[in-house]
Design a protein around this motif. Structure first.
Motif, PDB file in Angstrom:
ATOM      1  N   SER A  30       0.839  -1.198   0.000  1.00  8.05           N
ATOM      2  CA  SER A  30       0.000   0.000   0.000  1.00  8.05           C
ATOM      3  C   SER A  30       0.876   1.251   0.000  1.00  8.05           C
ATOM      4  O   SER A  30       2.036   1.203   0.398  1.00  8.05           O
ATOM      5  N   ASP A  31       0.303   2.349  -0.439  1.00 12.40           N
ATOM      6  CA  ASP A  31       1.017   3.618  -0.402  1.00 12.40           C
ATOM      7  C   ASP A  31       0.788   4.339   0.924  1.00 12.40           C
ATOM      8  O   ASP A  31       1.338   5.420   1.138  1.00 12.40           O
ATOM      9  N   LYS A 108      -9.036  -0.374   1.111  1.00 13.01           N
ATOM     10  CA  LYS A 108      -9.216   0.642   0.069  1.00 13.01           C
ATOM     11  C   LYS A 108      -9.572   2.031   0.578  1.00 13.01           C
ATOM     12  O   LYS A 108      -9.064   3.026   0.046  1.00 13.01           O
ATOM     13  N   CYS A 111      -6.327   4.001   1.297  1.00 10.35           N
ATOM     14  CA  CYS A 111      -5.279   4.078   0.273  1.00 10.35           C
ATOM     15  C   CYS A 111      -5.577   5.192  -0.733  1.00 10.35           C
ATOM     16  O   CYS A 111      -6.733   5.499  -1.006  1.00 10.35           O
ATOM     17  N   LEU A 112      -4.522   5.744  -1.293  1.00 13.11           N
ATOM     18  CA  LEU A 112      -4.677   6.698  -2.381  1.00 13.11           C
ATOM     19  C   LEU A 112      -4.452   6.036  -3.728  1.00 13.11           C
ATOM     20  O   LEU A 112      -5.174   6.307  -4.690  1.00 13.11           O
ATOM     21  N   SER A 113      -3.455   5.174  -3.822  1.00  9.53           N
ATOM     22  CA  SER A 113      -3.086   4.598  -5.115  1.00  9.53           C
ATOM     23  C   SER A 113      -3.111   3.075  -5.165  1.00  9.53           C
ATOM     24  O   SER A 113      -3.590   2.503  -6.132  1.00  9.53           O
ATOM     25  N   VAL A 114      -2.597   2.423  -4.133  1.00 11.46           N
ATOM     26  CA  VAL A 114      -2.397   0.973  -4.215  1.00 11.46           C
ATOM     27  C   VAL A 114      -2.937   0.265  -2.976  1.00 11.46           C
ATOM     28  O   VAL A 114      -2.620   0.633  -1.850  1.00 11.46           O
ATOM     29  N   SER A 127      -5.290  -0.674  -8.093  1.00  6.37           N
ATOM     30  CA  SER A 127      -4.134   0.211  -8.177  1.00  6.37           C
ATOM     31  C   SER A 127      -4.291   1.245  -9.292  1.00  6.37           C
ATOM     32  O   SER A 127      -4.867   0.954 -10.340  1.00  6.37           O
ATOM     33  N   LYS A 128      -3.754   2.424  -9.034  1.00  7.17           N
ATOM     34  CA  LYS A 128      -3.720   3.476 -10.048  1.00  7.17           C
ATOM     35  C   LYS A 128      -2.369   3.525 -10.750  1.00  7.17           C
ATOM     36  O   LYS A 128      -2.162   4.340 -11.641  1.00  7.17           O
ATOM     37  N   ILE A 129      -1.446   2.673 -10.307  1.00 12.28           N
ATOM     38  CA  ILE A 129      -0.127   2.595 -10.937  1.00 12.28           C
ATOM     39  C   ILE A 129       0.133   1.145 -11.360  1.00 12.28           C
ATOM     40  O   ILE A 129      -0.461   0.219 -10.797  1.00 12.28           O
ATOM     41  N   ARG A 152      -3.159   0.149 -15.293  1.00  8.39           N
ATOM     42  CA  ARG A 152      -4.303   0.756 -14.611  1.00  8.39           C
ATOM     43  C   ARG A 152      -5.632   0.186 -15.102  1.00  8.39           C
ATOM     44  O   ARG A 152      -6.555  -0.047 -14.314  1.00  8.39           O
TER      45      ARG A 152
END
Length: 259
Positions: A30-31, A108, A111-114, A127-129, A152
């Motif tokens: 996670s980010d 979720k 988290c912001l991205s992952v 994930s956004k990356i 993505r």
């Protein structure tokens, strides 16, 4: 939750935690560190509910075919049973993937991205990356030589690996690896077990084809990769393939997860 004593690391902008809880061998990505804390708490919660249920209902653990569970059963128990029934296998074939799904669901909001959980090769991720995964297929000559890059547009995703030569899980097949991509890790988990069971016999190429035919008969399977020895079969739209150097160290380094 206090993560003191747990080996949390931070690399490439992501927090990573690898830990085991009895039979569960987990990797959390996670980010946000708060999401990792939530994930650990979620694992312990859902595992506790599962353990209490199977203690009173041992048939759930040993069944090789779908079983019915009461409406008041814990969420992990019900989801695994319902998923396994669709595919036609015992509920424990879906439990590791369902656990990963439930933990990602709890992560979720933090988290912001992952948010990603791997549970013994079963992966749930949003994930956004891009994320890379490597394919480990035991003693097959192609083991550790390639993997997938999840972009993505591939998320959310659930994927699972069933193997007759690597995993300790019960398998009636002979595949080195059956990797299934689906919407949820629980469904991919059950489907991978059913497909792997079909990959058997002296004619290796024919056994891989039989596995692919089984995959085509299961709804909601996005893509499948079957590895047995030097033979590889695929169905559906697989994510982008990435080539690795072939060593286990490179596999861990090039990808974020080893299947």
């Amino acid at each position: 939750m206090n993560l003191s004593g747990l080996p949390v690391s931070f690399r490439r902008g992501l927090y990573r935690l690898r830990f085991t809880v009895k039979q569960s061998n987990l990797l959390i990505l996670s980010d946000r560190i708060q999401a990792v804390k939530v994930a650990v708490k979620s694992v312990l919660h859902h595992r506790s509910l599962l353990e209490k249920y199977v203690y009173k209902n041992p048939v759930y653990v040993y069944a090789l075919n779908p079983v019915k569970v009461p409406e008041h059963a814990p969420k992990i128990v019900k989801l695994a049973a319902e998923t396994a029934e669709i595919v036609g296998v015992g509920p424990m074939a879906a439990v590791p993937g369902v656990l990963a799904d439930l933990v990602v669901e709890d992560m979720k909001p933090y988290c912001l991205s992952v948010s990603m959980v791997e549970n013994g090769g079963e992966i749930a991720a949003s994930s956004k990356i891009p994320l890379n995964i490597g394919v480990y297929a035991g003693f097959s000559p192609v083991s550790g030589k390639f993997g997938f890059r999840l972009k993505r547009e591939d998320f959310p995703v659930g994927l699972a690996t069933s193997s007759a030569t690597v995993s300790h899980a019960l398998s009636f097949g002979e595949a080195d690896a059956v990797v299934v991509f689906s919407q949820s890790a629980g469904f991919a988990d059950a489907a991978a077990t059913a497909i792997c069971n079909e990959v058997k016999g002296k004619d290796v190429e024919a056994s891989v084809q039989k596995g692919l035919e089984k995959a085509e008969s299961i709804p909601d399977v996005r893509a499948v990769l079957i590895v047995r020895g030097r033979y590889i079969g695929k169905m559906g739209r697989l994510p982008q393939i990435v080539w690795l150097n072939g060593g286990l160290e490179d596999l861990f380094e090039a990808g974020m997860v080893m299947l």
